[in-house]
Design an enzyme around this catalytic site. Structure first.
Site, PDB file in Angstrom:
ATOM      1  N   ASP A  25       0.854  -1.197   0.000  1.00 11.86           N
ATOM      2  CA  ASP A  25       0.000   0.000   0.000  1.00 11.86           C
ATOM      3  C   ASP A  25       0.883   1.238   0.000  1.00 11.86           C
ATOM      4  OD1 ASP A  25      -1.867   2.001   0.479  1.00 11.86           O
ATOM      5  OD2 ASP A  25      -1.969   1.557   2.628  1.00 11.86           O
ATOM      6  N   ASP A  29      -3.959   3.935   2.877  1.00  9.89           N
ATOM      7  CA  ASP A  29      -5.380   3.660   3.088  1.00  9.89           C
ATOM      8  C   ASP A  29      -5.639   2.214   3.515  1.00  9.89           C
ATOM      9  OD1 ASP A  29      -4.972   2.263   0.744  1.00  9.89           O
ATOM     10  OD2 ASP A  29      -6.583   3.242  -0.387  1.00  9.89           O
ATOM     11  N   ASP A 102      -4.310 -10.498 -15.602  1.00  5.96           N
ATOM     12  CA  ASP A 102      -5.410 -11.422 -15.350  1.00  5.96           C
ATOM     13  C   ASP A 102      -6.621 -10.928 -16.145  1.00  5.96           C
ATOM     14  OD1 ASP A 102      -6.725 -13.574 -14.143  1.00  5.96           O
ATOM     15  OD2 ASP A 102      -5.784 -13.159 -12.219  1.00  5.96           O
ATOM     16  N   ASP A 210      -8.948 -16.344 -16.829  1.00  5.35           N
ATOM     17  CA  ASP A 210      -9.671 -16.952 -15.718  1.00  5.35           C
ATOM     18  C   ASP A 210     -10.725 -17.932 -16.240  1.00  5.35           C
ATOM     19  OD1 ASP A 210     -10.130 -16.743 -12.729  1.00  5.35           O
ATOM     20  OD2 ASP A 210     -12.139 -16.259 -13.438  1.00  5.35           O
ATOM     21  N   GLU A 269      -6.548 -20.803 -17.213  1.00  4.72           N
ATOM     22  CA  GLU A 269      -7.012 -21.524 -16.030  1.00  4.72           C
ATOM     23  C   GLU A 269      -8.136 -22.457 -16.481  1.00  4.72           C
ATOM     24  OE1 GLU A 269      -8.655 -20.638 -11.518  1.00  4.72           O
ATOM     25  OE2 GLU A 269      -9.485 -19.522 -13.200  1.00  4.72           O
ATOM     26  N   HIS A 342      -4.034 -17.060  -5.449  1.00  3.82           N
ATOM     27  CA  HIS A 342      -5.011 -16.276  -4.689  1.00  3.82           C
ATOM     28  C   HIS A 342      -6.236 -17.092  -4.297  1.00  3.82           C
ATOM     29  CE1 HIS A 342      -6.310 -16.243  -8.840  1.00  3.82           C
ATOM     30  NE2 HIS A 342      -7.519 -15.901  -8.441  1.00  3.82           N
ATOM     31  N   ASP A 343      -6.417 -18.273  -4.898  1.00  3.66           N
ATOM     32  CA  ASP A 343      -7.573 -19.115  -4.613  1.00  3.66           C
ATOM     33  C   ASP A 343      -7.246 -20.316  -3.732  1.00  3.66           C
ATOM     34  OD1 ASP A 343      -9.467 -17.638  -6.003  1.00  3.66           O
ATOM     35  OD2 ASP A 343      -9.148 -18.717  -7.886  1.00  3.66           O
TER      36      ASP A 343
END
Length: 587
Positions: A25, A29, A102, A210, A269, A342-343
């Site tokens: 970041d 925030d 992605d 994806d 994917e 990430h999954d």
């Protein structure tokens, strides 16, 4: 770092996935952003990776953390601007790092202008850009069982949501906020291809597509078989690898890359793909995908109930599936190599021992993966051995899949404690905690309050504590990446599985042009001694060859000799991994 300009440059590359929300970041925030990625490109360069795969940063309501796109050609203000993307592309290229975006084209957000127009009524010019169907004959819209098919959503519940305003249901294989595009409509395909060309023109180097094998649905939309104990049916036979999928992928590649000479990669994917299907998808002569993301090895710790039916890891089953893919794509096609993304939960917690043998198991898993044939993928934090998070209640979760599963499973009568235990082990939220740059409350991720709670092991597991430290997880990853770049046997070598029946030791050979690598790792918390019968070429025994990588503590000369007994019996400590190199006399 020098970039290869070979058409198949991705074969010798290592890819690093950044999930921007949790990476770095820059403005305080509490949410990671593109400027944070730009500011930390030196980390990727030091690690030695060739490709940055950027998870979605497009405009999105964030119902599924960016995989619900409302504008393909705009950047969500949470992450930055298009100027930031352009700067990221240029800055990465200066370091010899390619950028892969992605891309989600199976579905959009329900806030995308296309869907807003499509849902305006049956007479909309974009009505058939999505899948709309009336209620089943003899039923009324919204009644239980009135859905056009009985398919179950990936995110629990039905795949159809009623739209009272237009009087029909729309299809969504995932969340109701993610309506599926109708690829049967050539207008949809042309719009998607034009958008993808727009991104190629901005200078990106590839797409990670994806759930790309879900684009083609059986237009008849038949009901699926209902598994025992479930309420909804399995629709995968009617939308996974559908009747026109190869036509669509070939058309997409030709339309998007027509007239372009720059080396480019398209990664697909493909949940549920078989070896035989992957051969078709990635056959260079067919012009579809360059490599697949397959999931077979992601199911070796799952029981009949699927993802949330968590079982102990069967190393033999893991070896068997990885061997099948190595051999199946040996002559034609290409596979991705990965433990996490990430999954998926964190590999060291899922497949390793994240307690006593945290460092050893993290590096052993990396070793057996990275030296196979295929393109390795590193998910952010994997290179420092980040663990699963410690979740205390359902209120700690942010992931839509996890929350929906909890509600659905508890409603079906499962114990909340049992469901929560499975979520702790398998939830996608495990991969989405803030990246741990250094020790401290915000781990160097932000100067503000992190959007998601930081893991509690940040003092031990962070970049600062590992960079430059011999034997650390980070330095082990650097060594593996460097070996792929310098040793042809890693990229091009023939794969030979050794000890296929051994319940704990994963061992194989990679051989090319007179060089043979022996990769051996003990994937257990107990010592094992194995016999390596295959000879290392001109050497009398493997005990006489060079140790080029080990995850054991090294001596003052930078080496650690494995323990050989009688020349060809190798004694491996818990989670020990070793790589040796032998040569033929004429090699």
């Amino acid at each position: 770092m020098t970039r290869s300009d070979a058409p198949d440059w991705w074969r010798s590359a290592v890819v690093y996935q950044v999930y921007p929300r949790s990476f770095a970041d820059s403005d305080g925030d509490g949410i990671g952003d593109l400027r944070g990625v730009i500011d930390h490109l030196d980390h990727l360069e030091d690690l030695g990776v060739d490709v940055l795969w950027l998870s979605p940063v497009y405009a999105s309501p964030q119902a599924d953390n960016g995989y619900d796109i409302s504008d393909y050609q705009a950047i969500d203000p949470t992450f930055g601007t298009l100027d930031d993307v352009d700067e990221l592309i240029a800055a990465a290229h200066l370091r010899g790092i390619r950028l892969v975006m992605d891309m989600v084209v199976n579905h959009t957000s329900d806030q995308h202008p296309w869907f807003i127009e499509s849902s305006s009524g049956p007479d909309s010019p974009k009505r058939d850009w999505y899948w709309w169907r009336p209620a089943r004959p003899g039923t009324a819209l919204g009644e239980p069982g009135a859905e056009p098919t009985n398919w179950s959503s990936f995110f629990s519940g039905p795949t159809w949501t009623p739209d009272p305003a237009s009087g029909e249901y729309y299809l969504h294989l995932f969340s109701p906020c993610q309506p599926d595009l109708n690829w049967e409509n050539p207008q949809v395909r042309r719009a998607i291809y034009a958008m993808m060309r727009w991104w190629v023109d901005r200078g990106i180097d590839g797409f990670r597509m994806d759930v790309i094998n879900l684009l083609s649905k059986d237009p008849a939309l038949p009901d699926g078989e209902v598994p025992p104990g479930e309420h909804y049916g399995d629709g995968f036979p009617f939308y996974g690898h559908g009747p026109r999928i190869h036509e669509y992928l070939h058309e997409m590649r030709a339309a998007v890359l027509a007239g372009r000479d720059e080396p480019f990669v398209i990664i697909g994917e493909t949940p549920g793909v078989t070896v035989e299907q992957a051969q078709l998808y990635t056959d260079p002569d067919r012009g579809e995908l360059d490599m697949v993301f397959q999931f077979e090895h992601m199911g070796v710790d799952q029981g009949p109930g699927g993802k949330w039916d968590v079982q102990a890891l069967d190393v033999g089953a893991l070896k068997g599936t990885l061997q099948r893919w190595q051999e199946g794509l040996a002559e034609r096609g290409w596979n991705s190599l990965y433990w996490g993304n990430h999954d998926q939960p964190r590999p060291v917690s899922r497949f390793g021992d994240d307690g006593t043998y945290w460092r050893e198991s993290a590096t052993a898993l990396a070793t057996v993966l990275h030296l196979q044939r295929g393109t390795p993928f590193i998910y952010q934090g994997e290179e420092i051995g980040m663990r699963n998070h410690t979740f205390t209640s359902i209120d700690d979760f942010t992931d839509i899949e996890s929350i929906n599963h909890y509600r659905s499973a508890v409603a079906r009568g499962q114990s909340p404690a049992t469901v929560l235990d499975a979520l702790r082990r398998m939830s996608r939220d495990n991969a989405r905690t803030p990246f741990q740059w250094k020790s401290g409350p915000a781990v160097g991720f932000t100067t503000g309050e992190p959007w998601m709670a930081v893991n509690t092991d940040q003092d031990e597991v962070n970049v600062d504590s590992q960079r430059g430290v011999k034997g650390s997880v980070y330095e082990h990853y650097r060594n593996l990446i460097a070996l792929r770049h310098t040793e042809p046997a890693v990229v091009y070598g023939h794969f030979t599985m050794l000890l296929p029946e051994h319940p704990a030791v994963f061992a194989y050979l990679r051989s090319v042009h007179g060089t043979t690598l022996l990769v051996a790792a003990n994937l257990s918390s107990h010592p094992h001694t194995v016999e390596i019968r295959e000879t290392p070429g001109s050497h009398p025994a493997w005990s006489d060859t060079d140790v080029i990588i080990t995850n054991q503590h090294v001596d003052d000369h930078g080496t650690s000799n494995p323990r050989w007994r009688a020349g060809n019996r190798l004694a491996l400590r818990p989670w020990e991994a070793v790589v040796l190199r032998g040569h033929r006399a004429d090699g």
